[in-house]
Design a protein around this motif. Structure first.
Motif, PDB file in Angstrom:
ATOM      1  N   LEU A 142      48.184  79.321  76.944  1.00  0.00           N
ATOM      2  CA  LEU A 142      48.115  80.384  78.079  1.00  0.00           C
ATOM      3  C   LEU A 142      49.744  81.036  78.256  1.00  0.00           C
ATOM      4  CD1 LEU A 142      46.815  81.079  80.709  1.00  0.00           C
ATOM      5  CD2 LEU A 142      47.568  78.992  81.531  1.00  0.00           C
ATOM      6  N   ARG A 143      50.449  80.195  78.065  1.00  0.00           N
ATOM      7  CA  ARG A 143      51.901  80.751  78.066  1.00  0.00           C
ATOM      8  C   ARG A 143      52.249  81.508  77.052  1.00  0.00           C
ATOM      9  NH1 ARG A 143      55.120  75.654  80.381  1.00  0.00           N
ATOM     10  NH2 ARG A 143      57.035  76.689  79.747  1.00  0.00           N
ATOM     11  N   SER A 144      51.631  81.759  76.050  1.00  0.00           N
ATOM     12  CA  SER A 144      52.002  82.809  74.998  1.00  0.00           C
ATOM     13  C   SER A 144      51.351  83.995  75.217  1.00  0.00           C
ATOM     14  CB  SER A 144      51.398  82.158  73.784  1.00  0.00           C
ATOM     15  OG  SER A 144      50.093  82.238  73.671  1.00  0.00           O
ATOM     16  N   LEU A 145      50.602  84.190  76.201  1.00  0.00           N
ATOM     17  CA  LEU A 145      50.033  85.462  76.412  1.00  0.00           C
ATOM     18  C   LEU A 145      51.116  86.501  77.012  1.00  0.00           C
ATOM     19  CD1 LEU A 145      47.000  85.680  76.622  1.00  0.00           C
ATOM     20  CD2 LEU A 145      46.913  85.788  79.030  1.00  0.00           C
ATOM     21  N   THR A 146      50.612  87.911  76.254  1.00  0.00           N
ATOM     22  CA  THR A 146      51.682  88.832  76.296  1.00  0.00           C
ATOM     23  C   THR A 146      50.876  89.679  77.442  1.00  0.00           C
ATOM     24  OG1 THR A 146      50.460  90.339  75.192  1.00  0.00           O
ATOM     25  CG2 THR A 146      52.200  88.886  74.315  1.00  0.00           C
ATOM     26  N   PRO A 147      51.525  90.873  78.229  1.00  0.00           N
ATOM     27  CA  PRO A 147      50.979  91.598  79.227  1.00  0.00           C
ATOM     28  C   PRO A 147      49.859  92.320  78.573  1.00  0.00           C
ATOM     29  CG  PRO A 147      53.328  91.851  79.282  1.00  0.00           C
ATOM     30  CD  PRO A 147      52.984  90.990  78.352  1.00  0.00           C
ATOM     31  N   GLU A 148      49.810  92.995  77.304  1.00  0.00           N
ATOM     32  CA  GLU A 148      48.982  93.345  76.739  1.00  0.00           C
ATOM     33  C   GLU A 148      47.678  92.822  76.380  1.00  0.00           C
ATOM     34  OE1 GLU A 148      51.908  93.289  75.632  1.00  0.00           O
ATOM     35  OE2 GLU A 148      52.647  95.390  76.196  1.00  0.00           O
ATOM     36  N   GLN A 149      48.027  91.362  75.963  1.00  0.00           N
ATOM     37  CA  GLN A 149      46.821  90.482  75.974  1.00  0.00           C
ATOM     38  C   GLN A 149      46.173  89.978  77.175  1.00  0.00           C
ATOM     39  OE1 GLN A 149      49.002  87.444  73.936  1.00  0.00           O
ATOM     40  NE2 GLN A 149      48.255  88.091  71.849  1.00  0.00           N
ATOM     41  N   ALA A 150      46.976  90.023  78.335  1.00  0.00           N
ATOM     42  CA  ALA A 150      46.469  89.782  79.696  1.00  0.00           C
ATOM     43  C   ALA A 150      45.366  90.890  80.089  1.00  0.00           C
ATOM     44  CB  ALA A 150      47.670  89.719  80.537  1.00  0.00           C
ATOM     45  N   VAL A 151      46.123  92.405  80.027  1.00  0.00           N
ATOM     46  CA  VAL A 151      45.356  93.408  80.153  1.00  0.00           C
ATOM     47  C   VAL A 151      43.854  93.301  79.331  1.00  0.00           C
ATOM     48  CG1 VAL A 151      44.852  95.980  80.189  1.00  0.00           C
ATOM     49  CG2 VAL A 151      47.085  94.786  80.919  1.00  0.00           C
ATOM     50  N   CYS A 152      43.885  92.829  78.296  1.00  0.00           N
ATOM     51  CA  CYS A 152      42.534  92.911  77.224  1.00  0.00           C
ATOM     52  C   CYS A 152      41.601  91.865  77.757  1.00  0.00           C
ATOM     53  CB  CYS A 152      43.204  92.437  75.827  1.00  0.00           C
ATOM     54  SG  CYS A 152      41.431  92.686  74.764  1.00  0.00           S
ATOM     55  N   TYR A 153      42.001  90.938  78.307  1.00  0.00           N
ATOM     56  CA  TYR A 153      41.354  89.781  79.133  1.00  0.00           C
ATOM     57  C   TYR A 153      40.805  90.258  80.105  1.00  0.00           C
ATOM     58  CZ  TYR A 153      40.127  85.897  82.002  1.00  0.00           C
ATOM     59  OH  TYR A 153      39.613  85.277  82.750  1.00  0.00           O
ATOM     60  N   LEU A 154      41.445  90.997  81.025  1.00  0.00           N
ATOM     61  CA  LEU A 154      40.886  91.403  82.301  1.00  0.00           C
ATOM     62  C   LEU A 154      39.732  92.450  82.184  1.00  0.00           C
ATOM     63  CD1 LEU A 154      44.387  91.794  84.305  1.00  0.00           C
ATOM     64  CD2 LEU A 154      42.499  89.982  84.785  1.00  0.00           C
ATOM     65  N   GLU A 155      40.111  93.211  80.986  1.00  0.00           N
ATOM     66  CA  GLU A 155      39.079  94.281  80.780  1.00  0.00           C
ATOM     67  C   GLU A 155      37.654  93.687  80.333  1.00  0.00           C
ATOM     68  OE1 GLU A 155      42.127  98.086  79.301  1.00  0.00           O
ATOM     69  OE2 GLU A 155      41.065  96.711  77.945  1.00  0.00           O
ATOM     70  N   GLN A 156      37.957  92.711  79.407  1.00  0.00           N
ATOM     71  CA  GLN A 156      36.588  91.804  79.087  1.00  0.00           C
ATOM     72  C   GLN A 156      36.035  91.147  80.201  1.00  0.00           C
ATOM     73  OE1 GLN A 156      36.866  89.559  75.318  1.00  0.00           O
ATOM     74  NE2 GLN A 156      38.714  90.778  74.754  1.00  0.00           N
ATOM     75  N   ARG A 157      36.875  90.628  81.117  1.00  0.00           N
ATOM     76  CA  ARG A 157      36.234  89.774  82.131  1.00  0.00           C
ATOM     77  C   ARG A 157      35.584  90.649  83.083  1.00  0.00           C
ATOM     78  NH1 ARG A 157      34.834  84.695  83.893  1.00  0.00           N
ATOM     79  NH2 ARG A 157      35.771  84.162  85.649  1.00  0.00           N
ATOM     80  N   GLY A 158      36.103  91.813  83.300  1.00  0.00           N
ATOM     81  CA  GLY A 158      35.561  92.791  84.237  1.00  0.00           C
ATOM     82  C   GLY A 158      34.068  93.341  84.088  1.00  0.00           C
ATOM     83  N   GLN A 159      33.824  92.911  82.907  1.00  0.00           N
ATOM     84  CA  GLN A 159      32.295  93.320  82.445  1.00  0.00           C
ATOM     85  C   GLN A 159      31.424  92.207  83.035  1.00  0.00           C
ATOM     86  OE1 GLN A 159      31.616  96.086  80.892  1.00  0.00           O
ATOM     87  NE2 GLN A 159      33.680  96.369  80.988  1.00  0.00           N
ATOM     88  N   HIS A 160      32.011  90.823  83.540  1.00  0.00           N
ATOM     89  CA  HIS A 160      30.884  89.744  83.922  1.00  0.00           C
ATOM     90  C   HIS A 160      31.158  89.560  85.188  1.00  0.00           C
ATOM     91  CE1 HIS A 160      30.027  89.781  79.638  1.00  0.00           C
ATOM     92  NE2 HIS A 160      31.349  89.753  79.471  1.00  0.00           N
ATOM     93  N   VAL A 161      32.275  89.789  86.133  1.00  0.00           N
ATOM     94  CA  VAL A 161      32.582  89.404  87.224  1.00  0.00           C
ATOM     95  C   VAL A 161      32.625  90.409  88.397  1.00  0.00           C
ATOM     96  CG1 VAL A 161      33.607  87.128  86.363  1.00  0.00           C
ATOM     97  CG2 VAL A 161      35.036  89.149  86.878  1.00  0.00           C
ATOM     98  N   GLY A 162      32.903  90.034  89.493  1.00  0.00           N
ATOM     99  CA  GLY A 162      33.220  91.034  90.661  1.00  0.00           C
ATOM    100  C   GLY A 162      34.514  91.559  90.908  1.00  0.00           C
ATOM    101  N   GLN A 163      34.815  92.356  91.523  1.00  0.00           N
ATOM    102  CA  GLN A 163      36.266  92.771  91.577  1.00  0.00           C
ATOM    103  C   GLN A 163      37.174  91.910  92.508  1.00  0.00           C
ATOM    104  OE1 GLN A 163      37.176  96.014  90.365  1.00  0.00           O
ATOM    105  NE2 GLN A 163      39.173  95.392  90.689  1.00  0.00           N
TER     106      GLN A 163
END
Length: 293
Positions: free
Chosen positions: A51-72
């Protein structure tokens, strides 16, 4: 932190570092820990270094993928949790830097949650006296479930200083109390005199400590509140009406009825909305607008 620590353990360790000096609300800590557990599960699936190795770019990538399955709402919570970790723990974000807002692909289902006055009365009539009193106060004062546990007279505990319009409480007769809301904010509320009299009849000889969702509250009145009241309210609503919008639906009722009340007094919509926002402890009219659906 061990590279292959369990996701829940990784999230807990992050929040242990942030709790107290960065995040003071126990509720926020709990919600962020749950959100970061899901992120840590993602890092394991992607074979990242935890978890703590995550970069901002990887965080945005996660959010973009997560946004396909959950609400705002869920997506925004996870973004805020990531942002707190990246800012205050790993230093991947500057203090004033933010993660971009990612829009969820799944539309958020908007369902009206307000109860009418008659419906709230019918539910209270079917409850035990302590639960019924809590239901009536929540409806008349627009309280959250846990705020019922924190009621105190205004003379005993003043509210935190916040901006206030002169229209606040306009046309609303009631006895002034304070409650502790989200983030520990102490705000003033008004309770009708008849309910205030019933409340004072439940005054405890000495305060007692109540635990609700892992948070400790000193309680001064012997009425229901918190998760237990919320659950009992939902059961009573289902029994009486055949459906339940939850105890929080009474807060929606307050927002909608109070807005109409202020408009009938001649207040323009935007000032009426801001007034209701201040009374409910939001202080941002955009949040209050959610309660008007």
């Amino acid at each position: 932190m061990a590279k292959f620590a369990a996701p829940a353990q990784q999230a807990a360790r992050v929040m242990q570092r942030l709790q107290g000096h960065t995040l003071r609300s126990v509720g926020t800590v709990r919600n962020y820990e749950q959100a970061l557990t899901r992120v840590a599960e993602y890092t394991r699936e992607q074979h990242l270094d935890g978890l703590r190795s995550l970069t901002p770019e990887q965080a945005v990538c996660y959010l973009e993928q997560r946004g396909q399955h959950v609400g705002q709402k869920t997506l925004d919570l996870e973004r805020q949790a990531l942002q707190a970790m990246l800012r205050h723990l790993t230093g991947q974000l500057a203090p004033n830097e933010r993660l971009p807002v990612v829009k969820a692909a799944r539309p958020q289902k908007l369902v009206g949650r307000a109860y009418t006055r008659l419906q709230a009365h019918m539910i209270a009539q079917s409850q035990t006296p302590k639960h019924a009193l809590a239901t009536q106060i929540a409806y008349q004062a627009g309280l959250r479930a846990h705020e019922l546990l924190t009621l105190r007279p205004l003379a005993e505990r003043p509210p935190d200083l916040r901006p206030a319009l002169s229209s606040k409480w306009a046309g609303r007769e009631g006895i002034a109390y304070t409650v502790q809301g989200k983030g520990g904010l102490i705000r003033e509320v008004r309770i009708p005199p008849d309910l205030a009299q019933q409340l004072e009849g439940q005054r405890l000889v000495a305060p007692r400590t109540i635990t609700d969702r892992g948070i400790f509250y000193p309680q001064y009145y012997g009425i229901a509140g918190g998760q237990r009241w919320s659950n009992a309210f939902s059961v009573a609503s289902q029994r009486v009406l055949g459906w339940s919008a939850g105890g929080h639906g009474l807060r929606h009722s307050y927002a909608q009825e109070r807005l109409k009340e202020l408009q009938r007094q001649g207040l323009r919509w935007e000032y009426a909305l801001e007034t209701v926002s201040q009374e409910m402890g939001h202080f941002r009219p955009q949040i209050t607008e959610v309660y008007l659906r």
